[in-house]
Scaffold this active site. Sequence first.
Site, PDB file in Angstrom:
ATOM      1  NE  ARG A 289      -2.286  -1.446   3.395  1.00 24.13           N
ATOM      2  CZ  ARG A 289      -2.873  -1.330   4.860  1.00 24.13           C
ATOM      3  NH1 ARG A 289      -3.884  -0.645   5.071  1.00 24.13           N
ATOM      4  NH2 ARG A 289      -1.934  -1.798   5.851  1.00 24.13           N
TER       5      ARG A 289
ATOM      6  CE  LYS B  26      -4.165   3.396   4.308  1.00 23.47           C
ATOM      7  NZ  LYS B  26      -5.649   3.681   3.982  1.00 23.47           N
TER       8      LYS B  26
ATOM      9  N   GLY C 259     -27.057  -0.309  15.551  1.00 20.12           N
ATOM     10  CA  GLY C 259     -26.158  -1.337  15.842  1.00 20.12           C
ATOM     11  C   GLY C 259     -24.624  -0.975  16.655  1.00 20.12           C
TER      12      GLY C 259
ATOM     13  NE  ARG D 213     -10.955   5.781   4.048  1.00 24.46           N
ATOM     14  CZ  ARG D 213     -12.076   5.628   4.817  1.00 24.46           C
ATOM     15  NH1 ARG D 213     -12.649   4.359   4.706  1.00 24.46           N
ATOM     16  NH2 ARG D 213     -12.611   6.594   5.230  1.00 24.46           N
TER      17      ARG D 213
ATOM     18  CG  ASP E 205     -27.159  -5.239   9.984  1.00 27.30           C
ATOM     19  OD1 ASP E 205     -28.380  -4.704  10.241  1.00 27.30           O
ATOM     20  OD2 ASP E 205     -26.301  -4.810  10.889  1.00 27.30           O
TER      21      ASP E 205
ATOM     22  CD  GLU F 110     -22.370  -3.543  -2.314  1.00 29.22           C
ATOM     23  OE1 GLU F 110     -22.634  -2.386  -1.749  1.00 29.22           O
ATOM     24  OE2 GLU F 110     -21.518  -4.238  -2.431  1.00 29.22           O
TER      25      GLU F 110
ATOM     26  CD  GLU G 153     -28.548   6.381   2.894  1.00 29.97           C
ATOM     27  OE1 GLU G 153     -27.652   5.469   3.149  1.00 29.97           O
ATOM     28  OE2 GLU G 153     -28.457   7.226   1.935  1.00 29.97           O
TER      29      GLU G 153
ATOM     30  CG  HIS H 236     -23.818   8.755   5.192  1.00 36.55           C
ATOM     31  ND1 HIS H 236     -25.212   8.547   5.228  1.00 36.55           N
ATOM     32  CD2 HIS H 236     -23.137   7.641   5.161  1.00 36.55           C
ATOM     33  CE1 HIS H 236     -25.347   7.178   5.006  1.00 36.55           C
ATOM     34  NE2 HIS H 236     -24.301   6.604   4.997  1.00 36.55           N
TER      35      HIS H 236
ATOM     36  CB  CYS I 100     -26.039   3.830   8.431  1.00 37.28           C
ATOM     37  SG  CYS I 100     -25.116   2.115   8.111  1.00 37.28           S
TER      38      CYS I 100
END
Length: 758
Positions: free
Chosen positions: A16, A19, A433, A516, A600, A606, A666, A696, A728
Amino acid sequence: MPRSAVLGLPRIGPDRELKFALEGYWAGQIGVEELEATARTLRASNWKRADAAGMDVIPCGDFSLYDHVLDTAWALGAIPSRFGALDRGSLADYFVLARGDAKRRPLEMTKWFDTNYHYLVPELGPDTRFEPRADHWTGPLREAAELGIQVRPVLLGPLSFLLLSKGLDRPLELLGDLVPAYADLLAAMRAAGATEVQLDEPCLALDRAPWELAAFAKAWRSLTEAAGGAELCLATYFAELDPDLLERLATLAPAELHLDLVRAPGQLAPALEAFADTPTRLSLGVIDGRNVWIADPDPALDRIDAAVAALGSKRVTIAPSCSLLHVPYEAAREEAIDPEVRPWLAFCVEKLEELRTLVAATGPDADREQVLADGRTIASTRRTSSQTNDPAVRERVGALSVADYDRPSPFEERRALQAERLGLPELPTTTIGSFPQTKAIRTARRELGEGKLDESSYLEFIRSQVDEVVAFQEEIGLDVFVHGEAERNDMVEYFGQQLAGFAFSAHGWVQSYGSRCVKPPILFGDVSRPAAMTVDWWRYAQSRTAKPMKGMLTGPVTILQWSFVRDDQPRSETCTQIALAIQDEVLDLEAAGAPIVQVDEAALREGLPLRAADRDDYVRWAVDCFRLAIAPARPDTQVHTHMCYSEFNEMIEHIIRLDADVLSIEASRSRMDVLDAFTDDVTYPNEIGPGVYDIHSPRVPSIEEIEGLLELAERRIGRDRLWVNPDCGLKTRAWKDVRPALENMVAAAERRRAAVVV
Ligand code: GLN
Ligand code: ZN
């Protein structure tokens, strides 16, 4: 012999490096020269690695300091006017598009097709003017030339660039303006030494309308002309080109057409037919660029042989199915993985070797038996290993019948029993959660891993975190509690680590976006649950309060979706195994006394296949797996599920079929508009908690704001089926925001309870 080609390589660095350089640069710890030097080194080592593996075609321009779609927009000068004047020679300005600054929101980010990579969405408008600059490719072309390595520039094609952008109702109307800009880029690449260029058009494979294909064909013809002597290679991946589209592409006769034969092997036969009388080379994507398994050499060779027989070896290229961006660098480094399992893994380095072997096996006097011996042995050990064939798991799956997918009684009956058991007020309040994953929690986990903290001190520390979260929930008066998930690093890894059939890599990072990365669990074998995974934590948390404590689990589809999944059986089958493991946990939580279990499914949506024709099958088995996981729960056990997104329009019947007692979603950013999907054509029958607090953002919503959202939700759903919760989990937020936000949420719920029903 066919040639070998690579469409793209991982770029974050084996350790990485990119990164850390990026983050150092953003933090002001290193200068731009050092960042660029790191990038140059990574590019060079990628080329050398591919060159050493004997690859004939090696990519350049696939490397990015942030994202390749952003690079394309930047190179085309497609910079939204809201950013003001940006200096296209300045890296700092490039990063403003990616990350924003105090005054400017960054470009939006979204998933790259069905991968876990995210790209930045170009913003186009009627006033967009393209001003091409080719340095993103010409620089690397020169760098590679200095190393004596010939490379092929990779460029996101104009059709996909426009279709992946936002801001225009009919984006393809801009193709006419865009083609000359692309022509300039191609001319510059050619001048810098490129003899062929790879144009990626993944969107071509996705349910395109005839007029879109006509527009593409026109653009392609102009580009072919503009490319002069340079060959244009058209690359598609992730889905299948239909036979009539193949016919159409054959009339364009690109120098090369790349097909993803891992995802869509069925397109090979029609492609061989369509391209028989053209000069086009077919590039066969036979090594899986999306997954981490060694290839079984024989099916790959069958395809190559068929193509060579039809086209001659000069018109065949062998390649990974797509860019290797989506796999980690090198499996050989994973020394901690079970020695039986490790040879089954192929990351980038091993995939290049596999390509080399395939090429060698197609040579005129190749001794196939010898060349393929190793690959065949490993593939067959994998097939027959007891780790991929657990008889108990197989028997259990085989014995399933339709009744095993249904809860014992219908929702309304369950609802009455649950109401009696739980005794909740109207508009019950809860959270999703997780509570803030503080620095102290991360440090404790790291120190446990490093052996600096012993197991019992760690457990004691986590207990203290649970105590705090429980005390906080008491203090602010929430109705349904959670334990806060302090013991979990990640909602999939935590379960994977306790399930049989999963392995974890030490270096298997793949880029998610920008700097990331994620390190997905590797699901290699039959999945089962040797022992309870969450029951002790639930029991401890419930012992601290009289309020109902939710048991918290990740659903089977999400565990599947966020892992590298075995490719030797259908995903639906693997998912069924996970569902049974989660079912065991649901039943253990229930037996321990949990009145509510939340499963969950953050990734259910997706997983939706890219092509419309494949979607029904997916949703059918995905929903079935969720149902299987919760089916045997007692009627008075309330099952919650959570999905952190707000696009349910085409999904609603499937969401209904999940038959969760309570669904949280959401909703705050769309101001409850998402609820239209739950009321318009069909009415969602069960209880629902549309998020009223956007987690968020650090912003704390006021009581009035939450009240307003609740009132909107009541109008649509009715008060009696409504729950009050955030969008969330809270793990990425700080306590200083979470505390007032949840206080306000509880206060808003209380005010609504006192208000007359709308
Ligand atoms: N229970 C998880 C949490 O609160 C859910 C996370 C998610 O949906 N992404 O963190
Ligand atoms: Zn969520």
